[in-house]
Design an enzyme around this catalytic site. Structure first.
Site, mmCIF file in Angstrom:
data_model
loop_
_atom_site.group_PDB
_atom_site.id
_atom_site.type_symbol
_atom_site.label_atom_id
_atom_site.label_comp_id
_atom_site.label_asym_id
_atom_site.label_seq_id
_atom_site.Cartn_x
_atom_site.Cartn_y
_atom_site.Cartn_z
ATOM 1 C CB SER A 93 -0.877 0.038 1.253
ATOM 2 O OG SER A 93 -1.681 -1.111 1.318
HETATM 3 N N1 SAH Z 1 -0.948 -4.985 3.745
HETATM 4 C C1 SAH Z 1 -0.093 -5.231 2.605
HETATM 5 C C2 SAH Z 1 -0.703 -4.845 1.277
HETATM 6 C C3 SAH Z 1 -1.951 -5.558 1.001
HETATM 7 S S1 SAH Z 1 -2.258 -5.916 -0.718
HETATM 8 C C4 SAH Z 1 1.249 -4.524 2.761
HETATM 9 O O1 SAH Z 1 1.460 -3.784 3.724
HETATM 10 O O2 SAH Z 1 2.120 -4.764 1.908
HETATM 11 C C5 SAH Z 1 -3.534 -7.095 -0.409
HETATM 12 C C6 SAH Z 1 -3.016 -8.452 0.000
HETATM 13 O O3 SAH Z 1 -4.159 -9.219 0.371
HETATM 14 C C7 SAH Z 1 -2.333 -9.221 -1.119
HETATM 15 O O4 SAH Z 1 -1.081 -9.681 -0.692
HETATM 16 C C8 SAH Z 1 -3.275 -10.394 -1.390
HETATM 17 O O5 SAH Z 1 -2.616 -11.572 -1.791
HETATM 18 C C9 SAH Z 1 -3.940 -10.558 -0.032
HETATM 19 N N2 SAH Z 1 -5.246 -11.227 -0.028
HETATM 20 C C10 SAH Z 1 -6.244 -11.135 -0.924
HETATM 21 N N3 SAH Z 1 -7.291 -11.900 -0.538
HETATM 22 C C11 SAH Z 1 -6.933 -12.474 0.640
HETATM 23 C C12 SAH Z 1 -7.594 -13.361 1.537
HETATM 24 N N4 SAH Z 1 -8.823 -13.822 1.314
HETATM 25 N N5 SAH Z 1 -6.935 -13.752 2.637
HETATM 26 C C13 SAH Z 1 -5.663 -13.309 2.893
HETATM 27 N N6 SAH Z 1 -4.997 -12.467 2.085
HETATM 28 C C14 SAH Z 1 -5.629 -12.051 0.971
#
Ligand code: SAH
Length: 226
Positions: free
Chosen positions: A62
């Site tokens: 993010s």
């Molecule tokens: N918080 C992260 C950025 C999030 S991007 C950071 O600081 O870098 C969103 C993330 O959510 C991605 O890595 C994606 O793979 C994950 N994601 C998507 N659906 C998900 C789910 N159902 N359970 C766990 N992770 C998930």
């Protein structure tokens, strides 16, 4: 490296001026955690540009202002137990860990961050980054569908969902403690409203905050299963 230090200081000043960074605690945590450790090597020079950056597998770390906003809205305090859905790079988890388990406090006062990630390669990426940045003792990364939460360690004082969902996954509401708070981007898979959900006397109170654009949540309560 000096260039990164300068860029970080510039960004912090800008965030304070524009009201994105408000509390001393969030400013301290943002200063402390090195975002450069959580980006892919080819993006190190952009670690303090205010943009999301690719981390592979169609996902992004993010933008730093979003991480600051999450920390401000969630009112994180030492000792709290936090659940994150979407570990990605591990950066947001590290900033939250710095707030619930600040480096300067003794370990008995520390809380903990549990961060769930559905893409196995990103679980490993987050774990490695957290170890390199010195947060592996305060953050546990678990590879599973975060929409189902983490009942083994529930209830949680705070739940931070960092992927866009069509609705609030019911298990996450169940696993939120009384007086707890949950932050989730709700809307379409392209644009969403950031919604703060609180439990007040066991009632759910929702507060719409701002417009955001997160990557879509996958899994049982997401847009796609994988
Ligand atoms: N918080 C992260 C950025 C999030 S991007 C950071 O600081 O870098 C969103 C993330 O959510 C991605 O890595 C994606 O793979 C994950 N994601 C998507 N659906 C998900 C789910 N159902 N359970 C766990 N992770 C998930």
């Amino acid at each position: 490296m000096d260039k990164l230090v300068e860029a970080k200081e510039r960004l912090i000043k800008y965030y304070i001026r524009s009201g994105i960074l408000k509390s001393e605690e969030v400013i301290k945590a943002f200063k402390k955690v090195p975002r450069e450790v959580f980006v892919l090597p080819e993006y190190i020079n952009q670690a303090y540009s205010d943009v999301p950056l690719p981390i592979g597998y169609g996902q992004t770390i993010s933008a730093p202002h979003m991480v600051c906003m999450y920390a401000e809205y969630l009112r994180l305090k030492p000792g709290l137990k936090v659940l994150e859905i979407g570990a990605g790079s591990g950066y947001n988890a590290a900033v939250m860990a710095e707030m619930v388990s600040p480096s300067h406090l003794p370990r008995e006062k520390w809380g903990h961050v549990y961060s769930l990630e559905i893409v196995p390669e990103l679980c490993e990426f987050a774990r490695v980054n957290l170890r390199r940045a010195g947060y592996d003792d305060r953050v546990t990364v678990i590879c599973r569908d975060g929409g189902l939460g983490f009942p083994e360690k529930a209830p949680f004082d705070r739940i931070a969902i960092t992927a866009a969902a069509p609705n609030i996954p019911p298990p996450l509401i169940e696993q939120l403690s009384d007086k707890g708070a949950l932050l989730i981007p709700l809307g379409s898979s392209f644009f969403q409203r950031l919604v703060l959900v609180k439990k007040v006397k066991r009632e759910i109170v929702r507060d719409e905050l701002s417009s955001v654009a997160f990557v879509p949540l996958k899994g049982k309560y997401g847009w796609t299963m994988t």
